[in-house]
Every structure is written in C-alpha cells, then in structure tokens.
Design a protein around this motif. Structure first.
Motif, PDB file in Angstrom:
ATOM      1  N   SER A 256       0.834  -1.214   0.000  1.00 21.54           N
ATOM      2  CA  SER A 256       0.000   0.000   0.000  1.00 21.54           C
ATOM      3  C   SER A 256       0.862   1.254   0.000  1.00 21.54           C
ATOM      4  O   SER A 256       2.045   1.219   0.377  1.00 21.54           O
ATOM      5  CB  SER A 256      -0.905   0.026   1.242  1.00 21.54           C
ATOM      6  OG  SER A 256      -0.112   0.248   2.398  1.00 21.54           O
ATOM      7  N   GLY A 257       0.231   2.356  -0.374  1.00 23.55           N
ATOM      8  CA  GLY A 257       0.917   3.643  -0.324  1.00 23.55           C
ATOM      9  C   GLY A 257       1.215   4.047   1.111  1.00 23.55           C
ATOM     10  O   GLY A 257       2.233   4.696   1.391  1.00 23.55           O
ATOM     11  N   THR A 258       0.336   3.675   2.013  1.00 22.24           N
ATOM     12  CA  THR A 258       0.565   3.993   3.423  1.00 22.24           C
ATOM     13  C   THR A 258       1.847   3.309   3.908  1.00 22.24           C
ATOM     14  O   THR A 258       2.682   3.928   4.568  1.00 22.24           O
ATOM     15  CB  THR A 258      -0.652   3.529   4.259  1.00 22.24           C
ATOM     16  OG1 THR A 258      -1.799   4.247   3.799  1.00 22.24           O
ATOM     17  CG2 THR A 258      -0.443   3.778   5.738  1.00 22.24           C
TER      18      THR A 258
ATOM     19  N   ASN B 257       4.972   5.025   2.245  1.00 23.09           N
ATOM     20  CA  ASN B 257       5.347   6.278   2.915  1.00 23.09           C
ATOM     21  C   ASN B 257       5.950   6.011   4.296  1.00 23.09           C
ATOM     22  O   ASN B 257       6.946   6.638   4.675  1.00 23.09           O
ATOM     23  CB  ASN B 257       4.117   7.188   3.072  1.00 23.09           C
ATOM     24  CG  ASN B 257       3.746   7.884   1.765  1.00 23.09           C
ATOM     25  OD1 ASN B 257       4.615   8.251   0.976  1.00 23.09           O
ATOM     26  ND2 ASN B 257       2.458   8.061   1.537  1.00 23.09           N
TER      27      ASN B 257
ATOM     28  N   HIS C  12      -1.491  13.372   3.171  1.00 24.16           N
ATOM     29  CA  HIS C  12      -1.790  11.972   3.492  1.00 24.16           C
ATOM     30  C   HIS C  12      -0.811  11.436   4.540  1.00 24.16           C
ATOM     31  O   HIS C  12      -1.203  10.778   5.498  1.00 24.16           O
ATOM     32  CB  HIS C  12      -1.715  11.140   2.209  1.00 24.16           C
ATOM     33  CG  HIS C  12      -2.560   9.904   2.250  1.00 24.16           C
ATOM     34  ND1 HIS C  12      -2.139   8.752   2.861  1.00 24.16           N
ATOM     35  CD2 HIS C  12      -3.802   9.645   1.764  1.00 24.16           C
ATOM     36  CE1 HIS C  12      -3.086   7.824   2.736  1.00 24.16           C
ATOM     37  NE2 HIS C  12      -4.106   8.341   2.085  1.00 24.16           N
TER      38      HIS C  12
ATOM     39  N   GLU D 220      -2.753   8.524   7.656  1.00 25.62           N
ATOM     40  CA  GLU D 220      -2.021   7.263   7.766  1.00 25.62           C
ATOM     41  C   GLU D 220      -1.944   6.790   9.214  1.00 25.62           C
ATOM     42  O   GLU D 220      -0.984   6.118   9.625  1.00 25.62           O
ATOM     43  CB  GLU D 220      -0.645   7.393   7.069  1.00 25.62           C
ATOM     44  CG  GLU D 220      -0.861   7.644   5.575  1.00 25.62           C
ATOM     45  CD  GLU D 220       0.376   7.756   4.705  1.00 25.62           C
ATOM     46  OE1 GLU D 220       1.499   7.632   5.207  1.00 25.62           O
ATOM     47  OE2 GLU D 220       0.181   7.969   3.491  1.00 25.62           O
TER      48      GLU D 220
ATOM     49  N   GLU E 272       3.520  16.282  -1.408  1.00 27.73           N
ATOM     50  CA  GLU E 272       2.524  15.395  -2.023  1.00 27.73           C
ATOM     51  C   GLU E 272       2.136  15.975  -3.390  1.00 27.73           C
ATOM     52  O   GLU E 272       1.824  17.154  -3.491  1.00 27.73           O
ATOM     53  CB  GLU E 272       1.301  15.328  -1.098  1.00 27.73           C
ATOM     54  CG  GLU E 272       0.214  14.376  -1.530  1.00 27.73           C
ATOM     55  CD  GLU E 272      -0.865  14.252  -0.441  1.00 27.73           C
ATOM     56  OE1 GLU E 272      -0.533  14.126   0.767  1.00 27.73           O
ATOM     57  OE2 GLU E 272      -2.050  14.313  -0.793  1.00 27.73           O
TER      58      GLU E 272
ATOM     59  N   ASP F 116       5.346  11.965  -1.678  1.00 28.90           N
ATOM     60  CA  ASP F 116       4.205  11.060  -1.732  1.00 28.90           C
ATOM     61  C   ASP F 116       3.588  11.275  -3.111  1.00 28.90           C
ATOM     62  O   ASP F 116       2.794  12.196  -3.319  1.00 28.90           O
ATOM     63  CB  ASP F 116       3.212  11.387  -0.610  1.00 28.90           C
ATOM     64  CG  ASP F 116       1.970  10.510  -0.680  1.00 28.90           C
ATOM     65  OD1 ASP F 116       1.860   9.700  -1.616  1.00 28.90           O
ATOM     66  OD2 ASP F 116       1.107  10.642   0.211  1.00 28.90           O
TER      67      ASP F 116
ATOM     68  N   ALA G  13       1.497   9.351  -4.777  1.00 27.64           N
ATOM     69  CA  ALA G  13       0.409   8.388  -4.989  1.00 27.64           C
ATOM     70  C   ALA G  13      -0.165   8.574  -6.397  1.00 27.64           C
ATOM     71  O   ALA G  13      -0.437   7.604  -7.100  1.00 27.64           O
ATOM     72  CB  ALA G  13      -0.671   8.583  -3.934  1.00 27.64           C
ATOM     73  N   ARG G  14      -0.309   9.843  -6.810  1.00 25.68           N
ATOM     74  CA  ARG G  14      -0.835  10.147  -8.150  1.00 25.68           C
ATOM     75  C   ARG G  14       0.218  10.886  -8.984  1.00 25.68           C
ATOM     76  O   ARG G  14      -0.084  11.825  -9.714  1.00 25.68           O
ATOM     77  CB  ARG G  14      -2.132  10.953  -8.039  1.00 25.68           C
ATOM     78  CG  ARG G  14      -3.243  10.172  -7.343  1.00 25.68           C
ATOM     79  CD  ARG G  14      -4.587  10.898  -7.348  1.00 25.68           C
ATOM     80  NE  ARG G  14      -5.610  10.102  -6.675  1.00 25.68           N
ATOM     81  CZ  ARG G  14      -5.799  10.081  -5.357  1.00 25.68           C
ATOM     82  NH1 ARG G  14      -5.057  10.826  -4.561  1.00 25.68           N
ATOM     83  NH2 ARG G  14      -6.742   9.319  -4.833  1.00 25.68           N
TER      84      ARG G  14
ATOM     85  N   CYS H  93       1.727   5.011  -6.240  1.00 32.18           N
ATOM     86  CA  CYS H  93       0.653   4.006  -6.147  1.00 32.18           C
ATOM     87  C   CYS H  93       0.277   3.517  -7.536  1.00 32.18           C
ATOM     88  O   CYS H  93      -0.005   4.323  -8.418  1.00 32.18           O
ATOM     89  CB  CYS H  93      -0.610   4.602  -5.519  1.00 32.18           C
ATOM     90  SG  CYS H  93      -0.462   4.938  -3.769  1.00 32.18           S
TER      91      CYS H  93
ATOM     92  N   LYS I  13      -4.280   3.219  -7.816  1.00 34.64           N
ATOM     93  CA  LYS I  13      -5.275   4.303  -7.928  1.00 34.64           C
ATOM     94  C   LYS I  13      -5.724   4.358  -9.384  1.00 34.64           C
ATOM     95  O   LYS I  13      -6.153   3.355  -9.919  1.00 34.64           O
ATOM     96  CB  LYS I  13      -4.657   5.602  -7.443  1.00 34.64           C
ATOM     97  CG  LYS I  13      -4.210   5.495  -5.981  1.00 34.64           C
ATOM     98  CD  LYS I  13      -4.947   6.443  -5.072  1.00 34.64           C
ATOM     99  CE  LYS I  13      -4.915   5.968  -3.655  1.00 34.64           C
ATOM    100  NZ  LYS I  13      -4.342   6.944  -2.724  1.00 34.64           N
TER     101      LYS I  13
HETATM  102  C1  LIG Z   1      -4.176   6.771  -1.535  1.00 30.10           C
HETATM  103  C2  LIG Z   1      -3.056   7.603  -1.093  1.00 30.10           C
HETATM  104  C3  LIG Z   1      -1.969   7.057  -0.410  1.00 30.10           C
HETATM  105  C4  LIG Z   1      -1.844   5.601  -0.043  1.00 30.10           C
HETATM  106  O1  LIG Z   1      -2.998   4.945   0.209  1.00 30.10           O
HETATM  107  P1  LIG Z   1      -3.134   3.367   0.387  1.00 30.10           P
HETATM  108  O2  LIG Z   1      -4.596   3.234   0.449  1.00 30.10           O
HETATM  109  O3  LIG Z   1      -2.448   3.031   1.647  1.00 30.10           O
HETATM  110  O4  LIG Z   1      -2.512   2.683  -0.782  1.00 30.10           O
HETATM  111  C5  LIG Z   1      -0.947   7.900  -0.064  1.00 30.10           C
HETATM  112  N1  LIG Z   1      -0.986   9.198  -0.368  1.00 30.10           N
HETATM  113  C6  LIG Z   1      -1.998   9.752  -1.041  1.00 30.10           C
HETATM  114  C7  LIG Z   1      -1.949  11.199  -1.388  1.00 30.10           C
HETATM  115  C8  LIG Z   1      -3.081   8.977  -1.416  1.00 30.10           C
HETATM  116  O5  LIG Z   1      -4.092   9.543  -2.078  1.00 30.10           O
END
Ligand SMILES: *Cc1c(COP(=O)(O)O)cnc(C)c1O
Length: 338
Positions: free
Chosen positions: A59-61, A64, A85, A90, A138, A168, A170-171, A196, A199
């Motif tokens: 996961s992204g969590t 990070n 995030h 988190e 982010e 971060d 994620a996107r 990620c 997403k």
């Molecule tokens: C979704 C997201 C994450 C990580 O999310 P997980 O659900 O743990 O994969 C991290 N940072 C941002 C900005 C996100 O939108």
C-alpha cells in the motif's frame, strides 16, 4: 446497470487483459529476492524515475511509512503539510511505529508548503528539540499539481538545509500527464518517491518506493518488520507492470472527463463548483440535502462519498466512461432541478 463509482480512483477493478497478465506471471519467493516479476517492476520504476532501487509494497501507506522510517531515526522529525496523506490519513504511523515526530505546517491553496514556513519550522540543533531530518511533499495534492519550479526550489532549499526530500507521489502520473512531462522531471528533485499503482492506474494492489540503494535496503528491512515481506507477489507485480504499459497515457481521459463533469455542474442551481484539478472535481451542495442526494444518485447506480461536510469530491478513473459522466450529470440535474 454498472455502478459509476466516483468515491475514489482506488475502486478500479483489473481489466481482463490485466488479469491475463497476472495469470501468466512468473513468480518466486520475494523474501528471498527471487520473484522475477517483482524484481523487474522494482528496477523498471527505479530506472524510469531516476533512482538506484525500488521496493514493491502492498500500500501507499506502507510505502510512505517505510520512507519516513528509513530517512528518520527515533526522535527525528519530518516537516509535512497539515492536510497531507503522510500526516493526516495514515493513522499517525510515523509516530506510532517509527517514534518520528511530525511537524505539520499549513498548505498554500495550490498544495505547496511555503519554504519560509518550512524554514521557520526547522528546529535548532539542541537537546530540547527533535532533529529535523526530512521534508515531505505530495503531488498531486487533492488533485492539484505542484508547479515544477516550486519542486526545483524545494530541492535547492533542502540541499542548503541538509534535509532529505520525500515525495508522496500516490498520483505522480496524473501530475506528469497534466504537466505534459516525463514523470522523471518531477521525481528528479527528490531523494525518495512513493508511487501508487492501485489508484487511477488500475492495478488491484501495490505501491513502489524508489530511492538510493542504501535507503531501499533500510526500507526492505522495515517492510519485513511491518509484516510486509511477501512471497509470490509477482502476480500483483504483473498487474502493476500492465498498468504502467497501458494505463498511464489514458489518465488524460480521466482529466478530460473531470473537466466535462465540472462544466456540467458549473451552472447547476443548488450546486457550487469549487474547482476541478486533474481527475478530481470539488463541489458544495446544501448540507441538509446530502443524504437525499446520495439516495437519489444510488437509485441511478451512482456512488459518491458523503462526509460531514457539504463538499463533495468526485473522482474520475479507469472505470468511469463518457456515458457514466453523462449519467451523473443527468442525475444531478434531475435532483436539483425538480
Ligand atoms: C491513496 C493515497 C496514499 C496511499 O494509500 P493506500 O490506500 O495506503 O494505498 C498515499 N498518499 C496519497 C496522497 C493517497 O491519495
């Protein structure tokens, strides 16, 4: 009727072609470093983004968290946006699991953290204070793309102040597509980046952390400690690779559909358009009508997430097509214009 699910871009389901790629993946035991598909994915992202090494995680969590725990020791501090995030969403993991103190500072409306505010938050070297080690940004932030010249400035600032810089991302690919640059032009400013694949890119599971070989070695150890050492994960890595091959350029379609959604909602009575950024549209609706709106949309097989605020975040992604966007607009119209 298929659901149009605008709650998040995490809701995408693997396409048939992605499932086939998963079925055909070569696998091995990744704790032994022997899953060829995981190894290929990790090295591919590291190479693409300009880093020595990568680490595939669930996961992204977690990605990070491992970055924070690899940059910082117990009693260290990271500076982070108050609405980021890695601070807010988190579960306080850096403090809970890493004994790392967050120092949140407010975002500017474009998602940047003012470098003057960051400078003012850096602690003197003195036993009274946590040791400030890291700045975390982010991109995209609530859909907003951080300006490239800001990233350059943040890079230069952290070199002067001997801080590390984590993204971060994620996107990340939404940002790259929106700026019309290779993702590497964004990531080249950072010491580590979390991306990620689950997403808008549409993989069922998975994020990758990239950084120096030394940083990724530390992160691999923390991944095991956190229970994230996985075995034949190549089937998941194959989905991520498929996403990188087939679902990056098409993020532009999600952005175009968000524009269409925003255009349709702009002048609708009862709806206040707050903004559209990459694949996200933000609108206010009267708080007392939220539940009723939700029920009305559900009857048309449309899902939104309603929180406590009247602000709605509508997110486009791989599983929302043009007809879906029109269905959403028709449904909003029939609700607010009746
Ligand atoms: C979704 C997201 C994450 C990580 O999310 P997980 O659900 O743990 O994969 C991290 N940072 C941002 C900005 C996100 O939108």
């Amino acid at each position: 009727m298929d659901w149009v699910d605008l709650r998040s871009d995490t809701v995408t389901k693997p396409t048939r072609a992605m499932r086939e790629a998963m079925l055909n993946a070569e696998v091995g035991d990744d704790v032994y470093g022997e899953d060829p598909t995981v190894n290929t994915l990790q090295q591919r992202l590291a190479d693409d983004l300009g880093f020595e090494a990568g680490l595939f995680v669930p996961s992204g969590t977690q990605s990070n968290l491992l970055a924070l725990m690899s940059h910082c020791e117990r009693g260290d501090e990271y500076i982070v946006g108050a609405d980021a995030h890695t601070y807010k969403f988190e579960g306080g993991g850096a403090a809970v699991l890493g004994s790392i103190q967050p120092q949140p500072i407010p975002h500017d409306s474009d998602g940047t953290l003012s470098l003057e505010k960051v400078a003012a938050a850096i602690k003197p070297v003195d036993p009274h204070f946590a040791r400030t080690r890291l700045l975390t940004l982010e991109n995209t932030w609530h859909g907003r793309v951080l300006p490239l010249d800001y990233l350059q400035a943040a890079h230069d600032f952290t070199r002067e102040r001997t801080l590390s810089l984590h993204l971060d991302g994620a996107r990340l690919y939404n940002a790259a597509i929106a700026c019309n640059v290779a993702a590497r032009e964004i990531t080249s400013h950072f010491d580590s980046v979390s991306v990620c694949l689950s997403k808008g890119l549409g993989a069922p599971v998975g994020s990758v952390l990239v950084g120096s070989a030394a940083l990724i070695d530390k992160a691999r150890r923390w991944r095991k400690v956190a229970g994230g050492g996985w075995r034949q994960a190549g089937m998941l890595a194959a989905a991520c690779m498929h996403a990188l091959d087939h679902h990056v350029a098409r993020l532009a379609d999600d952005h175009a559909r968000a524009v269409r959604l925003a255009d349709g909602l702009r002048d609708m009575p009862g709806v206040k358009l707050l903004g559209q950024y990459t694949n996200m549209v933000f609108v206010d609706v009267p708080a007392e009508r939220l539940r009723e709106l939700d029920a009305h949309l559900r009857a048309a097989s449309i899902r939104i997430s309603i929180g406590y605020l009247p602000t709605l975040r509508l997110v486009t992604h791989l599983d929302v097509d043009d007809a879906g966007v029109e269905r959403v607009l028709d449904s909003f119209r029939s609700f607010f214009e009746r």
